[in-house]
Design an enzyme around this catalytic site. Structure first.
Site, PDB file in Angstrom:
ATOM      1  N   CYS A 106       0.833  -1.211   0.000  1.00  0.00           N
ATOM      2  CA  CYS A 106       0.000   0.000   0.000  1.00  0.00           C
ATOM      3  C   CYS A 106       0.871   1.265   0.000  1.00  0.00           C
ATOM      4  O   CYS A 106       1.570   1.544   0.975  1.00  0.00           O
ATOM      5  CB  CYS A 106      -0.904  -0.037   1.227  1.00  0.00           C
ATOM      6  SG  CYS A 106      -1.763   1.497   1.588  1.00  0.00           S
ATOM      7  N   CYS A 109       0.053   3.842   2.730  1.00  0.00           N
ATOM      8  CA  CYS A 109       0.500   3.319   4.032  1.00  0.00           C
ATOM      9  C   CYS A 109       1.974   3.661   4.249  1.00  0.00           C
ATOM     10  O   CYS A 109       2.373   4.029   5.363  1.00  0.00           O
ATOM     11  CB  CYS A 109       0.317   1.805   4.099  1.00  0.00           C
ATOM     12  SG  CYS A 109      -1.396   1.264   3.974  1.00  0.00           S
TER      13      CYS A 109
END
Length: 183
Positions: A106, A109
């Site tokens: 991600c 993230c």
């Protein structure tokens, strides 16, 4: 550990020049100059006779300092939590908890991870910061209805209080976090 949660102990050993008598070591506790919020009940001090013996080496006169970081809740790094450790590390904790749900693939993230690391250092001793890899611990993510990552959940005394979804600015997380700190 954050140095504001540490303290210093100096040990001094003196001898009498005339009689060659060694006096008992004296330990002095030096707390940080800014002790605001320092919970002395969370600190422990231990000393050992081997330390004192080591201090007696320089012709009976020695001064040695040690730094202790024994504040039990002063974790200044984000810890990994899993399905098996969730209840003990997050739910059972009395202090506020920030939990980031993320995955290695991600991009957002990876953008927010340094912000979470900064918060862990800035609020060491006041909050605990954890991260959950949703690929490795999907049960926790399902339990809390995590559909998008990154998602940051805030807990206090084991109860979910709030969630923030997406790679948000540090100020957003800080203002949310401040709501749950004890005054």
């Amino acid at each position: 550990m954050a140095m504001k949660n540490c303290f210093q102990v100096s040990t001094t050993v003196c001898t009498s020049a005339r009689a060659g008598v060694v006096f008992a070591p004296v330990e002095k506790l030096h707390l940080p100059t800014s002790c605001k919020g320092l919970n002395l009940s969370n600190l422990s001090l231990s000393s050992s006779s081997s330390f004192f013996a080591h201090s007696l080496t320089l012709r009976g006169r020695s001064q040695k300092s040690r730094i202790f970081c024994k504040a039990r809740e002063a974790l200044d790094e984000v810890q990994v939590v899993t399905d098996s450790s969730w209840d003990n590390l997050v739910i059972a904790r009395e202090t506020p908890v920030l939990v980031e749900f993320w995955a290695p693939w991600c991009g957002p993230c990876r953008m927010i991870a340094p912000v979470i690391d900064e918060l862990a250092k800035e609020y060491a001793g006041k909050i605990a910061c954890f991260k959950v890899n949703t690929d490795e611990s999907p049960n926790i993510a399902n339990r809390y209805g995590i559909r998008s990552i990154p998602t940051v959940l805030f807990f206090k005394k084991g109860e979910k209080k709030e969630s923030v979804i997406g790679a948000v600015p540090k100020t957003t997380l800080t203002s949310t976090l401040e709501k749950y700190l004890d005054a």
